[in-house]
Design an enzyme around this catalytic site. Structure first.
Site, PDB file in Angstrom:
ATOM      1  N   ASN A  35       0.686  -1.291   0.063  1.00  0.00           N
ATOM      2  CA  ASN A  35      -0.119   0.094  -0.039  1.00  0.00           C
ATOM      3  C   ASN A  35       0.798   1.467  -0.196  1.00  0.00           C
ATOM      4  O   ASN A  35       0.331   2.474  -0.128  1.00  0.00           O
ATOM      5  CB  ASN A  35      -0.900   0.118   1.229  1.00  0.00           C
ATOM      6  CG  ASN A  35      -0.295   0.147   2.530  1.00  0.00           C
ATOM      7  OD1 ASN A  35       0.831  -0.058   2.553  1.00  0.00           O
ATOM      8  ND2 ASN A  35      -1.008   0.221   3.646  1.00  0.00           N
ATOM      9  N   ASN A  38       4.966   2.722   3.541  1.00  0.00           N
ATOM     10  CA  ASN A  38       6.327   3.121   3.852  1.00  0.00           C
ATOM     11  C   ASN A  38       7.155   2.626   2.568  1.00  0.00           C
ATOM     12  O   ASN A  38       8.447   2.195   3.018  1.00  0.00           O
ATOM     13  CB  ASN A  38       6.649   2.618   5.099  1.00  0.00           C
ATOM     14  CG  ASN A  38       7.788   3.042   5.920  1.00  0.00           C
ATOM     15  OD1 ASN A  38       8.491   4.037   5.285  1.00  0.00           O
ATOM     16  ND2 ASN A  38       8.803   1.979   6.479  1.00  0.00           N
ATOM     17  N   SER A 127      10.113 -11.334  14.581  1.00  0.00           N
ATOM     18  CA  SER A 127      11.509 -10.699  14.918  1.00  0.00           C
ATOM     19  C   SER A 127      12.018 -11.367  16.240  1.00  0.00           C
ATOM     20  O   SER A 127      11.346 -11.526  17.208  1.00  0.00           O
ATOM     21  CB  SER A 127      10.883  -9.420  15.046  1.00  0.00           C
ATOM     22  OG  SER A 127      12.012  -8.393  16.086  1.00  0.00           O
ATOM     23  N   TYR A 152       4.224  -2.919  19.502  1.00  0.00           N
ATOM     24  CA  TYR A 152       5.040  -3.381  18.199  1.00  0.00           C
ATOM     25  C   TYR A 152       5.414  -4.908  18.371  1.00  0.00           C
ATOM     26  O   TYR A 152       5.009  -5.684  17.478  1.00  0.00           O
ATOM     27  CB  TYR A 152       6.061  -2.604  17.705  1.00  0.00           C
ATOM     28  CG  TYR A 152       7.151  -3.498  16.631  1.00  0.00           C
ATOM     29  CD1 TYR A 152       7.097  -3.625  15.296  1.00  0.00           C
ATOM     30  CD2 TYR A 152       8.186  -3.976  17.249  1.00  0.00           C
ATOM     31  CE1 TYR A 152       7.870  -4.607  14.589  1.00  0.00           C
ATOM     32  CE2 TYR A 152       9.116  -4.541  16.489  1.00  0.00           C
ATOM     33  CZ  TYR A 152       8.932  -4.848  15.097  1.00  0.00           C
ATOM     34  OH  TYR A 152       9.664  -5.715  14.367  1.00  0.00           O
ATOM     35  N   LYS A 156       3.949  -8.819  16.980  1.00  0.00           N
ATOM     36  CA  LYS A 156       4.805  -9.890  16.497  1.00  0.00           C
ATOM     37  C   LYS A 156       4.313 -11.111  17.166  1.00  0.00           C
ATOM     38  O   LYS A 156       4.375 -12.339  16.679  1.00  0.00           O
ATOM     39  CB  LYS A 156       6.379  -9.629  16.508  1.00  0.00           C
ATOM     40  CG  LYS A 156       6.602  -8.586  15.516  1.00  0.00           C
ATOM     41  CD  LYS A 156       6.718  -9.023  14.239  1.00  0.00           C
ATOM     42  CE  LYS A 156       7.107  -7.903  13.047  1.00  0.00           C
ATOM     43  NZ  LYS A 156       6.444  -8.077  11.892  1.00  0.00           N
TER      44      LYS A 156
HETATM   45  C1  UD1 Z   1      15.048  -2.599  16.944  1.00  0.00           C
HETATM   46  C2  UD1 Z   1      13.770  -2.640  17.449  1.00  0.00           C
HETATM   47  C3  UD1 Z   1      13.274  -4.019  17.370  1.00  0.00           C
HETATM   48  C4  UD1 Z   1      13.111  -4.075  15.987  1.00  0.00           C
HETATM   49  C5  UD1 Z   1      14.159  -3.795  14.884  1.00  0.00           C
HETATM   50  C6  UD1 Z   1      13.558  -3.701  13.678  1.00  0.00           C
HETATM   51  C7  UD1 Z   1      14.005  -1.273  19.685  1.00  0.00           C
HETATM   52  C8  UD1 Z   1      14.222  -1.153  21.101  1.00  0.00           C
HETATM   53  N1  UD1 Z   1      13.882  -2.474  19.022  1.00  0.00           N
HETATM   54  O1  UD1 Z   1      16.210  -3.404  17.337  1.00  0.00           O
HETATM   55  O2  UD1 Z   1      12.152  -4.292  18.177  1.00  0.00           O
HETATM   56  O3  UD1 Z   1      12.434  -5.466  15.553  1.00  0.00           O
HETATM   57  O4  UD1 Z   1      14.611  -2.640  15.537  1.00  0.00           O
HETATM   58  O5  UD1 Z   1      14.812  -3.312  12.693  1.00  0.00           O
HETATM   59  O6  UD1 Z   1      13.636  -0.357  19.083  1.00  0.00           O
HETATM   60  N2  UD1 Z   1      21.801   2.607  18.196  1.00  0.00           N
HETATM   61  C9  UD1 Z   1      22.856   3.436  18.547  1.00  0.00           C
HETATM   62  N3  UD1 Z   1      22.491   4.673  17.796  1.00  0.00           N
HETATM   63  C10 UD1 Z   1      21.364   4.960  16.751  1.00  0.00           C
HETATM   64  C11 UD1 Z   1      20.583   3.724  16.719  1.00  0.00           C
HETATM   65  C12 UD1 Z   1      20.806   2.515  17.438  1.00  0.00           C
HETATM   66  O7  UD1 Z   1      23.765   3.636  19.161  1.00  0.00           O
HETATM   67  O8  UD1 Z   1      21.271   5.892  16.527  1.00  0.00           O
HETATM   68  C13 UD1 Z   1      22.036   1.190  18.764  1.00  0.00           C
HETATM   69  C14 UD1 Z   1      21.347   0.667  19.723  1.00  0.00           C
HETATM   70  O9  UD1 Z   1      21.328   1.356  20.999  1.00  0.00           O
HETATM   71  C15 UD1 Z   1      21.270  -0.808  19.513  1.00  0.00           C
HETATM   72  C16 UD1 Z   1      21.884  -1.171  18.077  1.00  0.00           C
HETATM   73  O10 UD1 Z   1      22.298   0.187  17.705  1.00  0.00           O
HETATM   74  O11 UD1 Z   1      22.354  -1.315  20.502  1.00  0.00           O
HETATM   75  C17 UD1 Z   1      20.952  -1.481  17.326  1.00  0.00           C
HETATM   76  O12 UD1 Z   1      19.956  -0.668  17.373  1.00  0.00           O
HETATM   77  P1  UD1 Z   1      18.422  -0.795  16.028  1.00  0.00           P
HETATM   78  O13 UD1 Z   1      19.210  -0.810  14.808  1.00  0.00           O
HETATM   79  O14 UD1 Z   1      17.433   0.431  16.458  1.00  0.00           O
HETATM   80  O15 UD1 Z   1      18.235  -2.222  16.277  1.00  0.00           O
HETATM   81  P2  UD1 Z   1      17.521  -3.085  17.590  1.00  0.00           P
HETATM   82  O16 UD1 Z   1      17.227  -1.890  18.806  1.00  0.00           O
HETATM   83  O17 UD1 Z   1      18.321  -4.181  17.996  1.00  0.00           O
END
Ligand code: UD1
Length: 342
Positions: A35, A38, A127, A152, A156
Site C-alpha cells: 500500500n 512506507n 522478529s 509493536y 509480532k
Molecule cells: C530495533 C527494535 C526491534 C525491531 C528492530 C527492527 C528497539 C528497542 N528495538 O532493534 O524491536 O525488531 O529494530 O529493525 O527499538 N543504536 C545507536 N544509535 C542509533 C541507533 C541505534 O547506538 O542511532 C544502537 C542501539 O542502541 C542498539 C543497536 O544500535 O544497541 C541496534 O539498534 P537498532 O538498529 O535500532 O536495532 P534494535 O534496537 O536491535
C-alpha cells in the site's frame, strides 16, 4: 512445468524487495502487493530492473479485505510471505491502536483468505524482539519469549500465536515464522535497499545518513553495558542472506518437507557484534571517518541478543554467508545511490 507462485505482501519494502529478487532468481513467480505506506513504486521498479521480470504489482492494503480478496481471485499462488506491517517501536507506544489494527487485521485477513481459497503455505515475518532480554545467549527457538515491551513487539508475538493456532485448527494450512535478528545492507546492484522516512531509528541507516552528511553526528546509545566494549551486542544479518532464508523456507513448505504444521526459525548470523565494532567496521569497509559521540542509553534497548542458528542451518540448509565488511559496503553504496553521491 508451471512455476510455483508466491504472494509477497509488503513486497515493495526493504526485506520484501530483496526477497522477491531471490525468489525470482530461484525460479518462482511472484506477485507483489503493497500500500506504499512506507515504500514507493521505485522499489518495485528496482526489483524489475534487477530481475528483468515485469513482476506483477497490485497497490492493495492488506487490511482491506475486499481488495485482498480480488488478489486471491486474480492470482493462483499457493504460498504467501507476509511482510506488510508497521515497525517503528516508539511510534507503536504512542499509537498502539494503529499498530494492533494494521499489523493484526492484515495478518488475519491473509490467514482467513488462505483458508477460504484453499491455499496452503503462510510465511510470517517475525522478529528477535520476541525474546526480549534473554537470560541465556545465544537464543534458540526454545528460548522462552518475554512479555513484549512495546505494542509493536506484541503484534509480532500475537501474530505468531495466530499463525500457530490457525495451523493447528485448519487442515491444509501450514506456517513458518522466521524470527529476524538485525537486517542490514542492500542488494549489491544498489538498486534496492532500506529507505527510512524521516530520522532513522535503526543504527545502520543512521550511520549511512551521517556519512552522507544528512545527519551531523551518530549518537551511540550507551557504553556502560556489561559487554566487552560497553556497547550493545546485536546479530546483524545481511538482507540478501535474510532474503535467501525465505526462499529456503518457501521451498521447505512447497516440497512438503516440514516436520510439523507450524515451525519457527531464528534467522541471524550467530555472531554478536557491538555498536562500536559496527561503526568501526563501516569506517574500515568504506575508508571513511564517521562523526559519532557516546550518549545515554536508549530506553527499551536490551544489552545483548544474538541467534543460535543451528536449526535454520540444519533444517533449511541455509546459512548467512556474506562477510560483515561486504554488507557494510553495500549499505554505503545504496545510500550513495539514493543521494546521488559519487
Ligand atoms: C530495533 C527494535 C526491534 C525491531 C528492530 C527492527 C528497539 C528497542 N528495538 O532493534 O524491536 O525488531 O529494530 O529493525 O527499538 N543504536 C545507536 N544509535 C542509533 C541507533 C541505534 O547506538 O542511532 C544502537 C542501539 O542502541 C542498539 C543497536 O544500535 O544497541 C541496534 O539498534 P537498532 O538498529 O535500532 O536495532 P534494535 O534496537 O536491535
Amino acid at each position: 512445468m508451471k512455476k510455483e507462485c508466491v504472494l509477497v505482501s509488503g513486497g515493495a519494502g526493504y526485506i520484501g524487495t530483496h526477497t522477491t529478487v531471490e525468489l525470482i532468481g530461484a525460479g518462482y513467480d511472484v506477485v507483489i502487493i503493497d500500500n506504499f505506506s512506507n515504500s514507493e513504486m521505485k522499489a518495485v521498479e528496482g526489483v524489475r530492473q534487477i530481475t528483468g521480470v515485469e513482476v506483477p504489482f497490485e497497490q492493495v492494503d492488506t487490511c482491506d479485505e475486499a481488495a485482498l480478496r480480488r488478489v486471491f481471485e486474480k492470482y493462483d499462488f499457493n504460498s504467501v510471505i507476509h511482510f506488510a506491517a508497521y515497525k517503528a517501536v516508539g511510534e507503536s507506544v504512542a499509537e498502539p491502536l494503529k499498530y494492533y489494527r494494521n499489523n493484526l487485521v492484515s495478518f488475519m485477513n491473509i490467514c482467513a483468505l488462505m483458508r477460504e481459497f484453499g491455499r496452503r503455505n503462510i510465511l510470517f515475518s517475525s522478529s528477535a524482539t520476541v525474546y526480549g532480554e534473554a537470560e541465556v545467549l545465544p537464543v534458540t527457538e526454545q528460548t522462552p519469549r518475554k512479555p513484549a515491551t512495546s505494542p509493536y513487539g506484541n503484534t509480532k508475538q500475537m501474530a505468531e500465536d495466530i499463525l500457530r493456532d490457525c495451523c493447528a485448527a485448519y487442515d491444509g494450512i501450514r506456517g513458518i515464522a522466521l524470527r529476524y535478528f538485525n537486517p542490514i545492507g542492500a542488494h549489491p546492484s544498489a538498486l534496492i535497499g532500506e529507505l527510512p522516512r524521516g530520522v532513522p531509528q535503526n543504527l545502520v541507516p543512521y550511520i549511512t545518513q551521517t556519512a552522507a552528511g544528512i545527519r551531523e553526528c551518530l549518537s551511540i546509545f550507551g557504553n556502560d553495558y556489561d559487554t566487552p566494549d560497553g556497547t550493545c551486542l546485536r546479530d546483524y544479518i545481511d538482507v540478501v542472506d535474510l532474503a535467501k532464508a525465505h526462499v529456503a523456507a518457501v521451498g521447505r513448505m512447497t516440497r512438503e518437507a516440514m516436520k510439523s504444521d507450524y515451525e519457527i526459525f531464528n534467522i541471524g548470523t550467530g555472531r554478536p557484534v557491538s555498536v562500536l565494532e559496527l561503526v568501526e567496521g563501516f569506517e574500515k569497509a568504506n575508508s571513511l571517518k564517521l562523526n559519532y559521540k557516546i550518549v545515554d542509553r536508549r530506553a527499551g534497548d536490551v544489552p545483548a541478543v544474538w541467534a543460535d542458528t543451528s536449526l535454520a542451518n540444519e533444517e533449511l540448509g541455509w546459512s548467512a554467508d556474506r562477510p560483515l565488511e561486504e554488507t557494510l559496503r553495500t549499505s554505503w553504496q545504496w545510500e550513495k545511490h539514493v543521494r546521488g553521491i559519487e
